[in-house]
Scaffold this motif. Structure first.
Motif, PDB file in Angstrom:
ATOM      1  N   UNK A 222      -6.757   1.765  -1.962  1.00  0.00           N
ATOM      2  CA  UNK A 222      -5.790   2.987  -1.449  1.00  0.00           C
ATOM      3  C   UNK A 222      -4.619   2.593  -1.413  1.00  0.00           C
ATOM      4  N   UNK A 223      -3.999   3.902  -1.259  1.00  0.00           N
ATOM      5  CA  UNK A 223      -2.389   3.993  -0.885  1.00  0.00           C
ATOM      6  C   UNK A 223      -2.558   4.927   0.160  1.00  0.00           C
TER       7      UNK A 223
ATOM      8  N   UNK B 128      -8.523  -8.120  -7.967  1.00  0.00           N
ATOM      9  CA  UNK B 128      -8.354  -6.984  -8.206  1.00  0.00           C
ATOM     10  C   UNK B 128      -6.630  -7.079  -7.518  1.00  0.00           C
ATOM     11  N   UNK B 129      -6.031  -6.162  -7.352  1.00  0.00           N
ATOM     12  CA  UNK B 129      -4.390  -5.657  -6.895  1.00  0.00           C
ATOM     13  C   UNK B 129      -4.205  -4.577  -6.279  1.00  0.00           C
ATOM     14  N   UNK B 130      -3.988  -3.964  -5.320  1.00  0.00           N
ATOM     15  CA  UNK B 130      -3.961  -2.262  -4.535  1.00  0.00           C
ATOM     16  C   UNK B 130      -2.218  -2.484  -4.421  1.00  0.00           C
ATOM     17  N   UNK B 131      -1.399  -1.990  -5.205  1.00  0.00           N
ATOM     18  CA  UNK B 131       0.300  -1.873  -4.744  1.00  0.00           C
ATOM     19  C   UNK B 131       0.300  -0.238  -4.614  1.00  0.00           C
ATOM     20  N   UNK B 132       1.387   0.101  -4.183  1.00  0.00           N
ATOM     21  CA  UNK B 132       2.459   1.194  -4.014  1.00  0.00           C
ATOM     22  C   UNK B 132       3.145   1.574  -4.550  1.00  0.00           C
TER      23      UNK B 132
ATOM     24  N   UNK C 186       7.232  -1.388   0.751  1.00  0.00           N
ATOM     25  CA  UNK C 186       6.270  -2.269  -0.150  1.00  0.00           C
ATOM     26  C   UNK C 186       5.271  -2.912  -0.135  1.00  0.00           C
ATOM     27  N   UNK C 187       4.126  -3.275  -0.444  1.00  0.00           N
ATOM     28  CA  UNK C 187       3.868  -4.655  -1.301  1.00  0.00           C
ATOM     29  C   UNK C 187       2.635  -4.326  -2.141  1.00  0.00           C
ATOM     30  N   UNK C 188       2.293  -5.831  -2.155  1.00  0.00           N
ATOM     31  CA  UNK C 188       1.204  -5.612  -3.276  1.00  0.00           C
ATOM     32  C   UNK C 188      -0.064  -6.616  -2.768  1.00  0.00           C
TER      33      UNK C 188
ATOM     34  N   UNK D 199      -4.136  -1.145  -9.690  1.00  0.00           N
ATOM     35  CA  UNK D 199      -3.653  -0.395  -9.299  1.00  0.00           C
ATOM     36  C   UNK D 199      -2.814   0.473  -8.194  1.00  0.00           C
ATOM     37  N   UNK D 200      -2.941   1.660  -7.959  1.00  0.00           N
ATOM     38  CA  UNK D 200      -2.537   2.649  -6.942  1.00  0.00           C
ATOM     39  C   UNK D 200      -1.474   2.938  -8.128  1.00  0.00           C
ATOM     40  N   UNK D 201      -1.216   3.937  -6.927  1.00  0.00           N
ATOM     41  CA  UNK D 201       0.384   5.169  -7.081  1.00  0.00           C
ATOM     42  C   UNK D 201       1.693   4.566  -7.148  1.00  0.00           C
TER      43      UNK D 201
END
Length: 656
Positions: free
Chosen positions: A461-462, A542-546, A525-527, A578-580
């Motif tokens: 989620x972003x 798993x890595x989520x970022x925006x 922003x961050x990861x 993944x992410x925006x």
């Protein structure tokens, strides 16, 4: 005495309705008046502030028409607008209904001030009850719930308010005519919660100062001191540590403590001598801790601010008039209320517009707390420093009411991995725009529905909001996680309550967050990296970022940082990122991910537009995987629960 109790009840219920309207109107500035970050922040700020400036004319209106007619008319409009918002379809209709309610609420508050010299009991009870109610609703307002429960609660609240308003205005002079006695004779034997203001002199100056603090108190209560969402977010940081937050074990435990401390401090006669400084110092300390932007400090910041804010209100309300009986106190109180609400608007808009305009905003809550502390600390105390405090039965009842606020123990449901690791994982990446759909409504059902239909194992989620007052003060992440029945890990980006998250049906371990260089972008922003424990020693990173691109450029610097961080964190294990990402296939920033050997998991389905949701022509939401993973079934399911579409893909794990 009976009339004063009606006045206190009407003020408290009116505050609850007014805050309800603000929770719709404030996010409407961004999601309806503002369009997908294309509307200049200066224009949105001017639109917001204009209504508060217009409300400065309310005392003049009272002077010409009388306090009674203005109070009743504005109060009825506020109630009607609040009820109409329950049925509003979103869009411009919702925005203008909320604006009508806002302006009516501002006029009502200012008109009420002209006839109420002792507002602290009503203000304090209204703020506390609103916080407790928001917690009972799990931080989702009645306005957004709909259905019979939402309508029943809304109608009941409006009916109670209108009854109290009618009872208050049924007798001459409202509750506190100018020059009314405020000493022990006025409260003896009554059990009135206004007893902290016992004085043989008129309470004009005390009333002016207390009303001046109404707006700043509303801001600090919603942003910090009495925020259920902040309470839950703070406990979730205490669970995980290391700069990230996990599904909380103690839920809303800090909130009833904060509410009880706030009420007892606000409704008890303030101490004399050097002890008078305790409340202002506590408030400032809480604001400073909050401004440090550390998740592990949110709970102590909240508790200090709650007690300090209550004590400052008590100090401001206990002041005396230097020249008793002087004419014009009523109008000064009206202007004080209007000016205080203008401070609320300046603080709210100033804090959040910093993420568009690029200036530091940590000074905003500290500056507002300093204003409150100075006004309260310099209030001349009543001539009698001794006096009866709030009756024990009243204090006990109020504290018990606060402690009835639910202490939610959030469970952590995870899939069993005793049968061995799964063969594949379904991954969904979604920019949820703080929970608000294209129509400007808070749409948890829409978000949860579009995600759950993909039957995800992992959700990235972003734009996750966990308590911003400007967005209504909801804990969007926890609400969405409850609906998806998935635990989460959260990492801050802009501040401790706004960032990115990973939800997973499988146990998550080893969370790490990497703050990304701003390179001129307005929002931080961050990861966020986590490891999925799939059983039998099989683990997937798993890595989520925006990514936040700087003006006129692509997010190349941030993309390079995320790609290197993700590969280093995975250390040879299967990896999903993944992410925006705010970059299109073929762009330089997109190439940073393929440079480190990652594979575009959505390639087979391209072109795959994801933004804007109602006309998806931009491919800016992505999923990348390491070469050992096979991706299939990529889709971007249609929906308008956010301004982006989610992307979903099923990833087959390497054979064991």
């Amino acid at each position: 005495m009976r009339n004063r109790q009606f006045a206190t009840g009407a003020l408290a219920l009116g505050v609850i309705l007014f805050v309800d309207v603000l929770r719709v109107w404030l996010p409407g500035i961004i999601t309806i008046f503002g369009q997908a970050a294309s509307t200049p922040a200066e224009l949105m700020g001017a639109f917001a502030l204009a209504w508060f400036v217009l409300a400065l004319a309310a005392p003049v209106l009272v002077g010409r028409l009388g306090a009674g007619p203005v109070t009743v008319t504005a109060g009825v409009v506020l109630a009607v607008a609040r009820l109409a918002l329950t049925a509003a379809p979103g869009g411009r209709i919702q925005l203008w209904l909320a604006t009508a309610g806002l302006l009516a609420g501002l006029v009502w508050l200012s008109a009420t001030a002209t006839t109420t010299a002792r507002p602290v009991p009503g203000l304090a009870l209204g703020l506390a009850a609103n916080a407790a109610g928001h917690a009972l609703l799990d931080t989702q307002d009645l306005v957004w719930r709909g259905g019979w429960a939402g309508w029943l609660g809304s109608v009941a609240l409006v009916a109670l308010y209108l009854t109290a308003l009618a009872s208050r205005t049924a007798t001459p002079h409202g509750s506190d005519p100018p020059g009314a006695p405020t000493g022990p004779a006025a409260t003896a034997g009554s059990g009135d919660v206004a007893s902290p203001y016992a004085s043989g002199r008129a309470a004009g100056a005390g009333g002016v100062r207390a009303w001046l603090l109404a707006g700043p108190a509303l801001l600090l209560a919603g942003m910090l001191a009495l925020s259920p969402a902040l309470a839950r977010t703070g406990t979730s940081y205490l669970v995980s540590g290391d700069g990230v937050a996990g599904s909380p074990l103690w839920g809303l435990v800090p909130l009833p403590v904060a509410v009880a401390g706030f009420l007892l401090a606000a409704l008890t006669r303030p101490a004399g001598g050097p002890a008078r400084a305790v409340g202002p110092v506590a408030l400032l300390a809480g604001a400073v801790l909050f401004a440090l932007d550390r998740g592990d400090l949110l709970v102590p910041a909240m508790l200090l601010a709650a007690v300090g804010l209550g004590a400052c209100l008590a100090l401001a309300g206990a002041g005396t008039l230097d020249r008793p009986g002087e004419a014009g106190d009523d109008r000064r109180r009206g202007y004080a209320a209007a000016v205080g609400m203008l401070v609320f608007a300046l603080g709210a808009v100033g804090y959040y517009s910093a993420y568009d305009l690029g200036y530091p905003n940590a000074a905003v809550p500290v500056s507002v707390a300093l204003l409150v502390a100075v006004v309260a600390g310099t209030t001349r105390p009543a001539s009698r420093t001794a006096g009866r405090p709030v009756p024990v039965r009243t204090a006990v009842a109020l504290t018990a009411l606060a402690l009835l606020t639910p202490v939610v123990a959030d469970g952590v449901p995870v899939a069993s991995n005793r049968g061995g690791p799964p063969e594949r994982l379904t991954v969904v990446a979604y920019n949820v725009r703080m929970g608000f759909g294209l129509d400007g409504r808070f749409d948890l059902s829409g978000l949860a529905g579009i995600v759950s239909r993909q039957r995800p194992d992992v959700v990235l989620l972003s734009e996750v909001d966990r308590g911003w007052l400007l967005n209504g003060g909801h804990d969007t992440l926890d609400l969405l996680a409850d609906r998806l029945d998935m635990p989460y890990v959260f990492a801050p980006a802009a501040d401790p309550v706004w960032g990115d998250a990973v939800l997973s049906r499988w146990p998550m371990t080893g969370p790490r967050t990497l703050p990304l260089p701003a390179v001129g972008a307005p929002t931080g922003a961050q990861a966020l990296a986590v490891t999925l424990d799939l059983g039998d020693g099989v683990r997937t990173a798993v890595v989520s970022t925006h990514l936040q691109p700087p003006p006129g450029e692509g997010p190349v610097v941030q993309a390079r940082a995320v790609a290197d961080f993700a590969v280093g964190y995975a250390a040879g294990r299967p990896l999903v990122v993944g992410g925006d990402l705010n970059t299109e296939p073929g762009d330089e920033a997109f190439g940073e991910f393929t440079r480190v050997g990652l594979v575009d998991a959505l390639a087979a389905a391209r072109p795959l537009g994801t933004s804007p949701a109602d006309d998806p022509r931009n491919q800016i939401d992505h999923v990348f995987v390491s070469p050992g993973l096979t991706a299939a079934g990529a889709v971007a399911p249609r929906g308008t629960a956010s301004d982006h579409l989610p992307v979903a893909v099923t990833v087959t794990l390497p054979p064991r």
